[in-house]
Design an enzyme around this catalytic site. Structure first.
Site, mmCIF file in Angstrom:
data_model
loop_
_atom_site.group_PDB
_atom_site.id
_atom_site.type_symbol
_atom_site.label_atom_id
_atom_site.label_comp_id
_atom_site.label_asym_id
_atom_site.label_seq_id
_atom_site.Cartn_x
_atom_site.Cartn_y
_atom_site.Cartn_z
ATOM 1 N N LYS A 187 4.075 4.009 20.437
ATOM 2 C CA LYS A 187 3.326 4.364 19.231
ATOM 3 C C LYS A 187 1.922 3.763 19.272
ATOM 4 C CE LYS A 187 3.361 4.544 14.231
ATOM 5 N NZ LYS A 187 3.990 4.128 12.946
ATOM 6 N N ALA A 225 2.886 8.338 4.010
ATOM 7 C CA ALA A 225 2.649 8.154 2.576
ATOM 8 C C ALA A 225 1.153 8.085 2.357
ATOM 9 C CB ALA A 225 3.321 6.880 2.072
ATOM 10 N N GLY A 281 0.832 -1.195 0.000
ATOM 11 C CA GLY A 281 0.000 0.000 0.000
ATOM 12 C C GLY A 281 0.859 1.235 0.000
ATOM 13 N N ALA A 282 0.378 2.301 0.624
ATOM 14 C CA ALA A 282 1.098 3.569 0.587
ATOM 15 C C ALA A 282 2.498 3.445 1.207
ATOM 16 C CB ALA A 282 0.287 4.635 1.313
ATOM 17 N N MET A 283 2.574 2.969 2.441
ATOM 18 C CA MET A 283 3.865 2.905 3.119
ATOM 19 C C MET A 283 4.757 1.839 2.500
ATOM 20 S SD MET A 283 5.764 4.279 5.359
ATOM 21 C CE MET A 283 4.546 5.259 6.213
ATOM 22 N N GLY A 284 4.177 0.679 2.168
ATOM 23 C CA GLY A 284 4.973 -0.373 1.545
ATOM 24 C C GLY A 284 5.559 0.078 0.226
ATOM 25 N N GLU A 315 -8.152 -1.539 12.239
ATOM 26 C CA GLU A 315 -7.187 -2.346 12.993
ATOM 27 C C GLU A 315 -7.433 -2.249 14.498
ATOM 28 O OE1 GLU A 315 -3.223 -2.552 10.343
ATOM 29 O OE2 GLU A 315 -3.685 -0.530 11.055
ATOM 30 N N ASN A 342 -6.662 7.325 17.207
ATOM 31 C CA ASN A 342 -7.377 6.650 16.107
ATOM 32 C C ASN A 342 -8.853 6.430 16.430
ATOM 33 O OD1 ASN A 342 -4.947 6.611 14.735
ATOM 34 N ND2 ASN A 342 -5.126 4.479 14.132
#
Length: 312
Positions: A188, A132, A10-13, A273, A196
């Site tokens: 984190k 990202a 995805g975005a980060m990957g 998540e 979230n």
């Protein structure tokens, strides 16, 4: 490390995979999303930055089509898909006894779940503040800078640890070997377990949430439960440090203008998540006999919202 896979592109990957590819490494993007994989293979990965838009040629495949053996696999799926991804790659022969499995996912308990599939000595934990965005199939948005902190899950370091850090830094990912990555993961996860669900339930940006004059009184009971559970697991967290980390995200020039990832998932019709954040805190609380009513309620409220917004 000769062959690298990004499992969850995805975005980060895609960000990490593209930077490693640009640095000259042999990288494959692996993802469950057919359209994304097809777009990358047909047109290359489209990258938009603050100043430019360009394409990078990088191979992509679905996990069931993986054919190579990888020296490093970076897991960046959504948490609920990670074990299926890992097991599929193991069944395909993509993982061998020296493969390093590095997770950069949000949430808690990934090392414990992965240890049911592969030896702990192959599992590496990492935390990143890189960001990202995913604009569409085969399209990502890259802004800002970040860093990656990592360590082998059992606290030991080996040649693979040094090799991963050297490789990441060659790709300008600003990596560091942590001396206590478990604590960093929990810090984190605390931030994510507070902002979230609250921003998602209230349908607010981080700044909008912070504008409530009693926001600190709202977050403190959640944090207190997480600290108690962490202590039972041998992890020492400091309430003031956690509050400062959370409140540092409030300004508009920090992360204040953003909706957290859970909000984005829910209102795009995707499962969240929550089970790997507040849900995992609740599970640990039951294991140790520690009440976690605030985290329990957040878990249930998000699942209620999923029933409304997530179809199929």
């Amino acid at each position: 490390m000769k062959k690298i896979a990004i499992a969850g592109a995805g975005a980060m990957g895609s960000r990490i995979g593209s930077q490693l590819k640009k640095a000259g490494y042999d990288v494959t993007l692996i993802d469950f999303w057919d359209e994304h994989v097809q777009a990358i293979n047909d047109r290359g990965l489209e990258i938009q930055t603050e100043t430019d838009t360009y394409h990078i040629d990088i191979p992509a495949c679905k996990p069931e089509d993986a054919e190579a053996r990888y020296d490093l696999i970076i897991i960046l799926t959504k948490a609920m898909h990670s074990e299926v991804m890992l097991q599929t790659l193991l069944d395909r022969g993509a993982i061998y006894e020296d493969t390093a499995i590095l997770t950069l996912m949000n949430g808690l308990g990934h090392d414990e779940r992965f240890a049911q599939i592969i030896p702990t000595t192959q599992v590496f934990l990492a935390v990143t503040v890189w960001t990202a965005g995913l604009r569409g199939p085969g399209q990502i948005l890259l802004e800002g800078t970040g860093r990656i902190d990592l360590q082998r899950a059992d606290g030991e370091n080996d040649a693979r640890t040094e090799a991963i850090v050297e490789m990441f830094n060659h790709a300008h990912l600003n990596a560091y070997i942590s001396d206590n990555v478990i604590q960093t993961v929990w810090e984190k996860a605390t931030l994510n377990s507070v902002l979230n669900p609250l921003c998602t339930i209230l349908d607010k940006t981080i700044f909008e949430f912070s504008s409530y004059p009693d926001a600190r009184q709202q977050i403190e009971p959640i944090i207190d439960e997480i600290i108690a559970v962490a202590k039972a697991k041998g992890i020492q967290l400091n309430a003031q440090t956690l509050i400062q980390k959370i409140e540092s995200t409030y300004p508009k020039n920090a992360q204040g203008l953003h909706y957290p990832s859970m909000h984005q998932d829910l209102y795009r019709g995707r499962l969240t998540e929550i089970d790997y954040l507040n849900g995992q805190i609740s599970a640990y609380g039951r294991e140790f006999g520690i009440p976690t009513p605030n985290n329990d309620m957040l878990l249930h409220l998000i699942h209620q919202l999923e029933m409304t917004h997530v179809k199929g």
